[in-house]
Scaffold this motif. Structure first.
Motif, short mmCIF file in Angstrom:
data_model
loop_
_atom_site.label_atom_id
_atom_site.label_comp_id
_atom_site.label_asym_id
_atom_site.label_seq_id
_atom_site.Cartn_x
_atom_site.Cartn_y
_atom_site.Cartn_z
N PHE A 140 0.98 -3.73 6.23
CA PHE A 140 0.55 -2.91 5.10
C PHE A 140 -0.04 -1.60 5.60
O PHE A 140 -0.76 -1.56 6.60
CB PHE A 140 -0.51 -3.68 4.29
CG PHE A 140 -1.05 -2.91 3.13
CD1 PHE A 140 -0.30 -2.75 1.98
CD2 PHE A 140 -2.31 -2.35 3.17
CE1 PHE A 140 -0.79 -2.05 0.90
CE2 PHE A 140 -2.82 -1.64 2.11
CZ PHE A 140 -2.05 -1.49 0.96
N HIS A 141 0.27 -0.53 4.89
CA HIS A 141 -0.31 0.78 5.18
C HIS A 141 -0.56 1.50 3.87
O HIS A 141 0.27 1.43 2.95
CB HIS A 141 0.63 1.61 6.05
CG HIS A 141 0.12 2.98 6.32
ND1 HIS A 141 -0.94 3.23 7.15
CD2 HIS A 141 0.51 4.18 5.83
CE1 HIS A 141 -1.17 4.52 7.18
NE2 HIS A 141 -0.31 5.13 6.38
N HIS A 142 -1.68 2.17 3.76
CA HIS A 142 -1.98 2.96 2.56
C HIS A 142 -2.42 4.34 3.00
O HIS A 142 -3.27 4.49 3.87
CB HIS A 142 -3.09 2.29 1.75
CG HIS A 142 -3.12 2.75 0.33
ND1 HIS A 142 -3.48 4.02 -0.04
CD2 HIS A 142 -2.80 2.10 -0.82
CE1 HIS A 142 -3.40 4.15 -1.35
NE2 HIS A 142 -2.99 2.99 -1.84
N THR A 143 -1.82 5.35 2.38
CA THR A 143 -2.13 6.74 2.75
C THR A 143 -3.47 7.21 2.19
O THR A 143 -4.02 8.18 2.67
CB THR A 143 -1.03 7.68 2.22
OG1 THR A 143 -0.98 7.59 0.81
CG2 THR A 143 0.31 7.33 2.84
N GLY B 86 0.36 5.36 -2.65
CA GLY B 86 0.61 5.52 -1.22
C GLY B 86 0.68 4.22 -0.45
O GLY B 86 0.66 4.23 0.78
N ALA B 87 0.75 3.10 -1.15
CA ALA B 87 0.82 1.80 -0.48
C ALA B 87 2.25 1.51 -0.04
O ALA B 87 3.19 1.80 -0.77
CB ALA B 87 0.32 0.70 -1.40
N SER B 88 2.39 0.97 1.15
CA SER B 88 3.72 0.60 1.63
C SER B 88 3.64 -0.62 2.54
O SER B 88 2.63 -0.84 3.21
CB SER B 88 4.37 1.76 2.39
OG SER B 88 3.68 2.00 3.59
N TRP B 89 4.69 -1.42 2.49
CA TRP B 89 4.83 -2.59 3.35
C TRP B 89 6.02 -2.35 4.26
O TRP B 89 7.10 -2.01 3.79
CB TRP B 89 5.05 -3.86 2.53
CG TRP B 89 3.83 -4.26 1.76
CD1 TRP B 89 3.48 -3.86 0.50
CD2 TRP B 89 2.80 -5.13 2.20
NE1 TRP B 89 2.30 -4.44 0.13
CE2 TRP B 89 1.85 -5.22 1.16
CE3 TRP B 89 2.57 -5.83 3.37
CZ2 TRP B 89 0.70 -5.98 1.26
CZ3 TRP B 89 1.44 -6.61 3.47
CH2 TRP B 89 0.52 -6.67 2.42
#
Length: 178
Positions: free
Chosen positions: A77-80, A85-88
Motif C-alpha cells: 500500500f502507498h498513499h501520496t 492518492g491510495a494505490s496497491w
C-alpha cells in the motif's frame, strides 16, 4: 582500567559494518536477521532507548526469493497524501520498479514499536547487485551468514562432477527414450 578491558569497552560501543548477501533469501526472514544488527540487539549494552546499532550493507536485493505465490498475491500500500492518492502494488511490480524496496519495507516493518526506526533505517545500505562503492566496503568488518544455503545451478557443475554423481538407475541398453 586494563588495556584489554578498554579495547573490549571500545568494541562494545563501536558501530560495526556488516555485509549480507540477499540472493535467494526470503526478505521477511532476512529482515528479522538484519533488524538484530541494525538495532544492536546482540550487544550487551542494548536498551530500547539506546542507539547502539550497526551499519548493514545488503547486496543482491534483485535476487530475493519469496515463498510460493507471494510474488503474485502480496500487495503493498502507498498513499501520496492527496485525495484519491491510495494505490496497491503487487510485489512483482514493485520489485521490477525498484529491486530494493521490498527488502527495505520488510526491514522497516520488522522494527515495529521501535521509536527510533526512522533513524535506524539510515544505517541500512541496500544495493541491487554486488556493485558497492569502495568507500563503504572498506568499512566492512563482518559478514552476516545467509539463512538458507544458496543452491548451485546445474550449469555451474563441471563435467567431472556430473560424471562422478551417483546414479539412481541404470537404464538397459535397449531402452528407448521418448
Amino acid at each position: 582500567m586494563s588495556v584489554v578491558k578498554r579495547v573490549q569497552q571500545w568494541a562494545t560501543f563501536a558501530r560495526i559494518w556488516h555485509v549480507y548477501d540477499a540472493a535467494w533469501q526470503d526478505p521477511f526472514q532476512s529482515a528479522q536477521l538484519i533488524k538484530k544488527y541494525l538495532m544492536g540487539l546482540y550487544k550487551p549494552i542494548y536498551h530500547p532507548m539506546n542507539d547502539c546499532g550497526d551499519h548493514v550493507i545488503v547486496i543482491n536485493t534483485n535476487e530475493i526469493a519469496m515463498p510460493e505465490e507471494e510474488w503474485k498475491k502480496r500487495a503493498y500500500f502507498h498513499h501520496t497524501g492527496y485525495p484519491g492518492g491510495a494505490s496497491w502494488t503487487l510485489a512483482w511490480e514493485l520489485h521490477s520498479k525498484d529491486p530494493k524496496l521490498i527488502l527495505k519495507k520488510a526491514v522497516y516493518k520488522s522494527m515495529a514499536g521501535n521509536l527510533q526506526r526512522r533513524h535506524t533505517m539510515e544505517r541500512l545500505h541496500l544495493f541491487a547487485d554486488e556493485n558497492v562503492p569502495a568507500d563503504l566496503m572498506k568499512n566492512v568488518s563482518n559478514q552476516i551468514r545467509q539463512l538458507r544455503p544458496m543452491p548451485k545451478r546445474l550449469d555451474h557443475y563441471t563435467e567431472e562432477e556430473v560424471k562422478s554423481f551417483p546414479k539412481l538407475i541404470d537404464y538397459p541398453k535397449d531402452y528407448i527414450l521418448k
